[in-house]
Design a protein around this motif. Structure first.
Motif, PDB file in Angstrom:
ATOM      1  N   GLN A 170       0.838  -1.209   0.000  1.00 52.29           N
ATOM      2  CA  GLN A 170       0.000   0.000   0.000  1.00 52.29           C
ATOM      3  C   GLN A 170       0.867   1.250   0.000  1.00 52.29           C
ATOM      4  OE1 GLN A 170      -2.495  -0.995   3.458  1.00 52.29           O
ATOM      5  NE2 GLN A 170      -4.282  -1.102   2.097  1.00 52.29           N
ATOM      6  N   ARG A 171       1.911   1.243   0.803  1.00 43.99           N
ATOM      7  CA  ARG A 171       2.788   2.418   0.848  1.00 43.99           C
ATOM      8  C   ARG A 171       3.466   2.658  -0.497  1.00 43.99           C
ATOM      9  NH1 ARG A 171       3.999   0.320   6.022  1.00 43.99           N
ATOM     10  NH2 ARG A 171       5.929  -0.644   5.263  1.00 43.99           N
ATOM     11  N   ALA A 172       3.683   1.575  -1.239  1.00 43.65           N
ATOM     12  CA  ALA A 172       4.300   1.701  -2.561  1.00 43.65           C
ATOM     13  C   ALA A 172       3.277   2.071  -3.629  1.00 43.65           C
ATOM     14  CB  ALA A 172       4.991   0.386  -2.935  1.00 43.65           C
ATOM     15  N   GLY A 173       2.000   2.193  -3.233  1.00 40.38           N
ATOM     16  CA  GLY A 173       0.955   2.561  -4.179  1.00 40.38           C
ATOM     17  C   GLY A 173       0.516   1.421  -5.082  1.00 40.38           C
ATOM     18  N   LEU A 174       0.790   0.166  -4.681  1.00 39.52           N
ATOM     19  CA  LEU A 174       0.459  -0.985  -5.520  1.00 39.52           C
ATOM     20  C   LEU A 174      -0.862  -1.644  -5.115  1.00 39.52           C
ATOM     21  CD1 LEU A 174       4.042  -2.553  -5.686  1.00 39.52           C
ATOM     22  CD2 LEU A 174       2.911  -1.091  -7.391  1.00 39.52           C
ATOM     23  N   ILE A 175      -1.322  -1.359  -3.900  1.00 38.91           N
ATOM     24  CA  ILE A 175      -2.622  -1.827  -3.416  1.00 38.91           C
ATOM     25  C   ILE A 175      -3.370  -0.605  -2.896  1.00 38.91           C
ATOM     26  CG2 ILE A 175      -3.830  -3.224  -1.691  1.00 38.91           C
ATOM     27  CD1 ILE A 175      -1.593  -5.201  -1.751  1.00 38.91           C
ATOM     28  N   ALA A 176      -4.651  -0.523  -3.193  1.00 34.72           N
ATOM     29  CA  ALA A 176      -5.437   0.637  -2.777  1.00 34.72           C
ATOM     30  C   ALA A 176      -5.412   0.801  -1.263  1.00 34.72           C
ATOM     31  CB  ALA A 176      -6.877   0.487  -3.257  1.00 34.72           C
ATOM     32  N   ALA A 177      -5.363   2.038  -0.807  1.00 33.88           N
ATOM     33  CA  ALA A 177      -5.323   2.332   0.627  1.00 33.88           C
ATOM     34  C   ALA A 177      -6.588   1.872   1.334  1.00 33.88           C
ATOM     35  CB  ALA A 177      -5.108   3.833   0.836  1.00 33.88           C
ATOM     36  N   GLU A 178      -7.690   1.738   0.594  1.00 33.26           N
ATOM     37  CA  GLU A 178      -8.968   1.340   1.194  1.00 33.26           C
ATOM     38  C   GLU A 178      -9.006  -0.129   1.592  1.00 33.26           C
ATOM     39  OE1 GLU A 178      -8.668   2.894  -1.738  1.00 33.26           O
ATOM     40  OE2 GLU A 178      -9.188   4.923  -1.057  1.00 33.26           O
ATOM     41  N   VAL A 179      -8.085  -0.925   1.089  1.00 36.26           N
ATOM     42  CA  VAL A 179      -8.054  -2.348   1.414  1.00 36.26           C
ATOM     43  C   VAL A 179      -7.673  -2.522   2.880  1.00 36.26           C
ATOM     44  CG1 VAL A 179      -6.855  -4.542   0.989  1.00 36.26           C
ATOM     45  CG2 VAL A 179      -7.513  -3.082  -0.932  1.00 36.26           C
TER      46      VAL A 179
END
Length: 234
Positions: A169-178
């Protein structure tokens, strides 16, 4: 070798889980320090002994003989058999975490890392001399250790898995909402259930089938990939 730091803690991590996760890394650092080779030898002997005869039927005397030391020497480093068993298990946790990282490293997307992690975890745990030994020789003890420890075993693996998801998530590869904690909880419990309860549908020796299962049912938990932000032309 670079020292691995414990993953960051989420706000709702319980003290028991925090303590166990920190002890996993602490025990690894202690063994990696090479300050007590005899201690490592005893742990190696205990691991071999437990894998061969099982935890219940093994004694401190058995471990001492296998390590080539006196029982007093073992007790100087491990006050009780329970203490010795705990330290062996903590070391196996660390080895599993290191293997997990090695398995997912070649994958180039979050989904591919989930698949590699799931397949690799089942392979590593079933092949582990302690956990795999309990599965084959003392399945009731293995299930009891998962079901009877107020969820601490599942919690520490979930915490590790959630930390990997938050890194994505921090790398922007998984949405923050997950919800990384909930996704990790479901993934770990699914893996644990396959280990504890034989399946008539899923063949744990068929890694192609396991990869397809993870691709179809676990990867969608990550949600849609975040849209890449368009960079403004300078």
């Amino acid at each position: 070798m670079e020292k691995v730091k414990p993953p960051p803690s989420p706000p709702d991590r319980t003290p028991d889980t925090a303590s166990l996760l920190e002890r996993v890394y602490g025990a690894a650092g202690e063994s990696a320090g090479a300050g007590d080779e005899l201690r490592s030898r005893i742990l190696d002997a205990a691991c071999e002994q437990f894998a061969t005869l099982g935890v219940r039927r093994s004694t401190i005397d058995d471990v001492a003989r296998r390590a080539g030391v006196s029982r007093i020497t073992v007790y100087r480093r491990f006050a009780t058999k329970d203490d010795l068993v705990e330290q062996v298990i903590l070391r196996e946790f660390r080895r599993y975490f290191d293997q997990f990282r090695a398995d997912v490293h070649p994958a180039d997307t979050p989904g591919a890392r989930v698949v590699a992690g799931f397949v690799g975890s089942l392979r590593a745990i079933r092949g582990n001399p302690i956990i795999g030994g309990l599965l084959s020789a003392e399945p009731d003890m293995f299930v009891g250790s998962i079901m009877g420890d107020q969820g601490r075993t599942v919690a520490v693996v979930r915490e590790f898995t959630a930390a990997q998801l938050r890194r994505e998530q921090r790398a922007g590869l998984i949405a923050a909402e997950v919800d990384a904690d909930m996704v990790a909880e479901l993934m770990v419990r699914l893996c644990a259930s396959f280990l504890a309860i034989p399946s008539q549908i899923v063949d744990l020796d068929d890694e192609t089938q396991l990869a397809a299962l993870a691709e179809r049912y676990l990867v969608p938990m990550l949600g849609p990939a975040p849209k890449k932000k368009q960079q403004k032309e300078q």
